[in-house]
Design an enzyme around this catalytic site. Structure first.
Site, PDB file in Angstrom:
ATOM      1  N   ASN A 147       0.808  -1.224   0.000  1.00  0.00           N
ATOM      2  CA  ASN A 147       0.000   0.000   0.000  1.00  0.00           C
ATOM      3  C   ASN A 147       0.841   1.275   0.000  1.00  0.00           C
ATOM      4  O   ASN A 147       0.328   2.351  -0.300  1.00  0.00           O
ATOM      5  CB  ASN A 147      -0.915  -0.073   1.239  1.00  0.00           C
ATOM      6  CG  ASN A 147      -1.538   1.237   1.592  1.00  0.00           C
ATOM      7  OD1 ASN A 147      -2.452   1.689   0.907  1.00  0.00           O
ATOM      8  ND2 ASN A 147      -1.040   1.880   2.642  1.00  0.00           N
ATOM      9  N   TYR A 180       2.443   9.724 -11.566  1.00  0.00           N
ATOM     10  CA  TYR A 180       1.631   8.996 -10.575  1.00  0.00           C
ATOM     11  C   TYR A 180       0.668   8.048 -11.281  1.00  0.00           C
ATOM     12  O   TYR A 180       0.581   6.863 -10.944  1.00  0.00           O
ATOM     13  CB  TYR A 180       0.866  10.017  -9.723  1.00  0.00           C
ATOM     14  CG  TYR A 180       0.015   9.426  -8.625  1.00  0.00           C
ATOM     15  CD1 TYR A 180       0.594   8.839  -7.498  1.00  0.00           C
ATOM     16  CD2 TYR A 180      -1.387   9.467  -8.683  1.00  0.00           C
ATOM     17  CE1 TYR A 180      -0.191   8.314  -6.475  1.00  0.00           C
ATOM     18  CE2 TYR A 180      -2.178   8.946  -7.661  1.00  0.00           C
ATOM     19  CZ  TYR A 180      -1.576   8.371  -6.564  1.00  0.00           C
ATOM     20  OH  TYR A 180      -2.354   7.849  -5.544  1.00  0.00           O
ATOM     21  N   LYS A 219       0.647   3.902 -11.113  1.00  0.00           N
ATOM     22  CA  LYS A 219      -0.487   3.184 -10.534  1.00  0.00           C
ATOM     23  C   LYS A 219      -1.209   2.321 -11.576  1.00  0.00           C
ATOM     24  O   LYS A 219      -1.737   1.253 -11.252  1.00  0.00           O
ATOM     25  CB  LYS A 219      -1.453   4.184  -9.893  1.00  0.00           C
ATOM     26  CG  LYS A 219      -0.874   4.904  -8.662  1.00  0.00           C
ATOM     27  CD  LYS A 219      -0.661   3.945  -7.513  1.00  0.00           C
ATOM     28  CE  LYS A 219      -0.313   4.658  -6.222  1.00  0.00           C
ATOM     29  NZ  LYS A 219      -0.215   3.756  -5.065  1.00  0.00           N
ATOM     30  N   THR A 244      -6.207  11.651   4.245  1.00  0.00           N
ATOM     31  CA  THR A 244      -4.909  11.207   4.780  1.00  0.00           C
ATOM     32  C   THR A 244      -3.921  12.346   4.524  1.00  0.00           C
ATOM     33  O   THR A 244      -4.244  13.284   3.789  1.00  0.00           O
ATOM     34  CB  THR A 244      -4.411   9.960   4.026  1.00  0.00           C
ATOM     35  OG1 THR A 244      -4.107  10.359   2.677  1.00  0.00           O
ATOM     36  CG2 THR A 244      -5.427   8.838   3.993  1.00  0.00           C
TER      37      THR A 244
END
Ligand SMILES: NC(=O)c1ccc[n+]([C@@H]2O[C@H](COP(=O)([O-])OP(=O)(O)OC[C@H]3O[C@@H](n4cnc5c(N)ncnc54)[C@H](OP(=O)(O)O)[C@@H]3O)[C@@H](O)[C@H]2O)c1
Length: 254
Positions: A90, A157, A161, A192
Site C-alpha cells: 500500500n 503517478y 499506478k 490522509t
C-alpha cells in the site's frame, strides 16, 4: 466474527493514512500484522495501539524501493509468525507533479520506483510464502487516476499506478491456478496526509469533494474496510480485479 483469525499479514505504508487504518482493522479481525514504512516512531505507535487492543504485530521500518527490505518483511513474517497469508502493498507517493515539460527524468524514476517497482519487489518476495497459504491474498493500492480518470499534472503517478493494475492482472493469471488471489484497490480521494496535500486549502477541498458522486472524500477506515474484504475469505472468488472504492468519482459529471 473475526475474519482474519490465524492469518499473518504484511501491510506497507502503515505509518499513516490507509495503511495505518488497515493494520488496526486487520489486527482487530485477528491477523498478526507485520507493518512497514520508513518512519519507525509512527510504526511503534501503531503497534502499541494494536497491542493495547489485544492484537499482535511487529514493526519493521525501511524503504520499499529497497529489495532487501521487501525480503526482510517476508522473513520477519515467516520467522516470527511462521507463515504469510496476506500482503497489502500500500505504500505510495504522489511523486513528481506538474506540467509534463517541467518534470525531470529523476522525478519520473523516483515516482515509478516508489509506487510500481516497490510493488514488483514486494510481490517477488511475498509470492513464494503466500503460495504456502490456503488463504493467500496479494493486494496492491492503486488509484482511479490513470484508470478511469485523467488528471492534469499527475502523469508519473497515473503511469505508476496503472502499471500496478497491469502487473496485478498478470500475477492473478500466473498464480490463480495455485490458489493465490491477486487484486488491486483503487481508492477515491481519502482524508490522509497525501489526500490533504492535494486538498491543501478550503477551496481545493470543496473542489475535490465535488468531483465525487457522494460529494465527500473517504475516511481511511472506509478504504481499510475494502482492503479487509479483499484480504478475507469474503472475497474468495475475487481475483484479477481493479476494485474501485472511490465514492463515484469515476461516474460523476456534475
Ligand atoms: N489519499 C488519497 O486520496 C489516495 C487516493 C488514491 C490512492 N491512494 C493511495 O493510497 C496509498 C496510501 O496513501 P495514503 O493516502 O494513506 O497516504 P499517506 O498517509 O501519505 O501514506 C503513505 C504511506 O506510504 C509510505 N511510504 C511512502 N514512500 C515510502 C517508501 N519509499 N518506503 C516505505 N514507505 C513509504 C509512508 O510512510 P513513510 O513516510 O513513513 O515512509 C506512508 O505510510 C498510496 O499508495 C496512495 O497512492 C491515496
Amino acid at each position: 466474527m473475526s475474519r482474519l483469525e490465524n492469518r499473518v499479514a504484511i501491510i506497507t505504508g502503515a505509518s499513516s493514512g490507509i495503511g495505518y487504518a488497515a493494520a488496526k482493522l486487520f489486527a482487530q479481525e485477528g491477523a498478526k500484522v507485520v507493518v512497514g514504512a520508513r518512519r519507525q516512531q509512527e510504526l511503534d505507535k501503531l503497534i502499541e495501539e494494536i497491542r493495547v487492543s489485544g492484537g499482535q504485530g511487529i514493526a519493521v521500518a525501511g524503504d520499499v524501493t529497497d529489495e532487501s527490505y521487501a525480503e526482510a518483511l517476508v522473513e520477519v513474517a515467516t520467522g516470527t509468525y511462521g507463515k504469510l497469508d496476506i500482503a497489502f502493498n500500500n505504500a505510495g507517493t504522489l511523486g513528481a507533479m506538474g506540467d509534463t515539460p517541467t518534470l525531470t527524468k529523476d522525478g519520473w524514476h523516483e515516482t515509478i520506483n516508489t509506487n510500481l517497482t516497490s510493488a514488483f519487489l514486494g510481490a517477488k518476495h511475498q509470492i513464494p510464502a503466500l503460495l504456502n497459504s490456503d488463504h493467500g491474498s496479494l493486494i496492491f493500492t492503486s488509484t482511479f487516476v490513470g484508470h478511469t480518470i485523467g488528471m492534469p499534472g499527475m502523469a508519473p503517478y497515473a503511469a505508476s499506478k496503472a502499471g500496478i493494475n497491469g502487473m496485478m492482472q498478470c500475477l492473478a493469471a500466473e498464480y490463480g491456478p495455485k490458489g493465490l488471489r491477486v487484486n488491486s484497490l483503487l481508492p477515491g480521494g481519502t482524508d490522509t496526509p497525501m489526500g490533504r496535500s492535494v486538498a491543501s486549502n478550503e477551496e481545493m477541498e470543496e473542489f475535490v469533494k465535488s468531483l465525487h458522486g457522494l460529494k465527500r472524500i473517504a475516511n481511511p477506515e472506509e478504504i481499510a474496510a475494502a482492503a479487509l474484504f479483499l484480504a478475507s475469505d469474503d472475497a474468495s472468488f475475487v481475483t484479477g480485479t481493479a476494485m474501485l472504492v472511490e465514492g463515484g468519482v469515476s461516474i460523476n459529471k456534475t
